[in-house]
Design an enzyme around this catalytic site. Structure first.
Site, short mmCIF file in Angstrom:
data_model
loop_
_atom_site.label_atom_id
_atom_site.label_comp_id
_atom_site.label_asym_id
_atom_site.label_seq_id
_atom_site.Cartn_x
_atom_site.Cartn_y
_atom_site.Cartn_z
N HIS A 1 -8.53 -24.72 -15.98
CA HIS A 1 -8.08 -23.82 -16.90
C HIS A 1 -9.97 -24.47 -18.04
O HIS A 1 -10.42 -25.05 -17.74
CB HIS A 1 -7.43 -25.03 -17.95
N ARG B 1 -5.31 -20.16 -13.14
CA ARG B 1 -4.19 -19.53 -13.57
C ARG B 1 -3.68 -18.61 -14.33
O ARG B 1 -3.46 -17.94 -14.02
CB ARG B 1 -4.12 -21.08 -14.67
N CYS C 1 -6.36 -29.81 -24.81
CA CYS C 1 -4.73 -29.75 -23.87
C CYS C 1 -4.06 -29.78 -25.06
O CYS C 1 -3.08 -29.02 -25.15
CB CYS C 1 -4.60 -30.16 -23.31
N ARG D 1 7.01 -25.33 -14.99
CA ARG D 1 5.93 -25.16 -16.71
C ARG D 1 7.41 -23.75 -17.43
O ARG D 1 7.10 -24.02 -18.77
CB ARG D 1 4.91 -25.28 -16.75
N ASP E 1 5.24 -31.12 -19.11
CA ASP E 1 4.23 -31.36 -19.70
C ASP E 1 3.71 -30.64 -20.78
O ASP E 1 2.83 -29.69 -21.01
CB ASP E 1 3.32 -29.89 -18.29
N1 ARG Z 1 -0.44 -30.54 -16.46
C1 ARG Z 1 -0.75 -29.47 -17.14
C2 ARG Z 1 -1.24 -28.19 -15.78
O1 ARG Z 1 -1.44 -28.44 -14.80
C3 ARG Z 1 -1.64 -29.67 -17.73
C4 ARG Z 1 -2.44 -28.97 -18.57
C5 ARG Z 1 -3.39 -29.15 -19.76
N2 ARG Z 1 -3.82 -27.97 -20.54
C6 ARG Z 1 -4.75 -27.40 -20.56
N3 ARG Z 1 -5.19 -26.63 -21.75
N4 ARG Z 1 -6.18 -27.44 -19.86
O2 ARG Z 1 -0.57 -27.51 -16.55
#
Ligand code: ARG
Length: 271
Positions: free
Chosen positions: A165, A136, A259, A91, A66
């Site tokens: 997000h 998040r 992203c 991550r 990612d």
């Molecule tokens: N697979 C990543 C996650 O779930 C995607 C992140 C996408 N980034 C964003 N800025 N929306 O963290």
């Protein structure tokens, strides 16, 4: 409408994969075409260069699929960079890689005290910092963002797990205008958005479901997923020039153009 030249940080999706699921878009059992992801990413990068923007690259790290989503690498405003702390352990190792890049590039560094997924959840809109929470970035980190950057922070409560997000639910078009999906926000946050941005563009679920709001604007040109045709038409009605890009392969991880793009805001002159 005036375009401002931007400096972006991107990360080539050399090691892109979907082998875990931390959002509803990710299906680790579905195959991923890495070469296609790279071609789509290269086209996005070329669009920025053609618009006159500068693109810096951070070296991708094997085992961090990612890492292509550079927006989650930090928050960079007025020459200050706040590093990130991911919610998910998958991550976690991206955070020091991005931190080292900011430090080497000469930004003044700040370390997060709580979960904070960078510009995925933090958007500078005029003189306000809109900060997402609910999935998040922790609400507690919003106070730190305000201390570090000195902009009033407005908390945005996200309520739909597909729009986990802030940058999947809202896009900043210029100093005064945003576009967003109202139903991605709590009733209170919707009321705040109406108050702050009475002239905002309201996106539809059809646009949001192709990550149409995951767009990058320089104040005049808006780069967005080409599948978001309804949103693109609304933006053109408002006088923006839209540029569609296909990031279908990266969308399998829940990401779009924004992203993949971290804006590096140098200082007051080049906010
Ligand atoms: N697979 C990543 C996650 O779930 C995607 C992140 C996408 N980034 C964003 N800025 N929306 O963290």
């Amino acid at each position: 409408m005036d375009a401002t030249r931007q400096r972006f940080l991107m990360c080539r999706p050399t090691y892109f994969a979907v082998d875990y699921a931390i959002n509803p878009w990710m299906d680790p059992t579905a195959p991923v075409d890495v070469d296609l992801a790279i071609r789509q990413w290269e086209r996005l990068r070329q669009v920025y260069l053609d618009l006159g923007h500068t693109v810096e690259e951070i070296a991708p790290v094997p085992g961090l699929p990612d890492m292509v989503f550079a927006a989650n690498g930090g928050t960079v405003i007025d020459g200050r960079a706040m590093a990130v702390q991911f919610r998910d352990p998958q991550r976690a190792d991206e955070a020091p890689a991005y931190r080292a890049w900011f430090e080497a590039a000469g930004f003044e560094m700040y370390d997060p005290k709580h979960v904070n997924e960078g510009e995925g959840d933090v958007l500078l809109a005029g003189d306000h910092l809109l900060a997402g929470t609910g999935f998040r970035t922790a609400h507690a980190s919003h106070a730190q963002l305000q201390e570090v950057f000195g902009y009033p922070v407005i908390t945005m409560q996200l309520v739909d797990p597909r729009f986990y997000h802030l940058d999947t639910a809202l896009t900043v078009l210029d100093e005064r205008t945003v576009a967003y999906l109202p139903e991605a926000f709590s009733p209170g946050s919707q009321a705040v958005l109406r108050r702050l941005f009475p002239d905002a563009v309201h996106a539809t679920m059809a646009d949001a479901e192709v990550l149409g709001l995951n767009a990058v604007s320089d104040g005049r040109h808006v780069v967005l997923p080409e599948q978001a045709t309804g949103l693109a038409a609304k933006l053109r009605d408002r006088g923006y020039e839209t540029i569609g890009v296909d990031l279908s392969e990266l969308r399998r991880a829940g990401g779009g153009p924004k992203c993949c793009t971290l804006r590096l805001r140098q200082g007051k002159a080049n906010r």
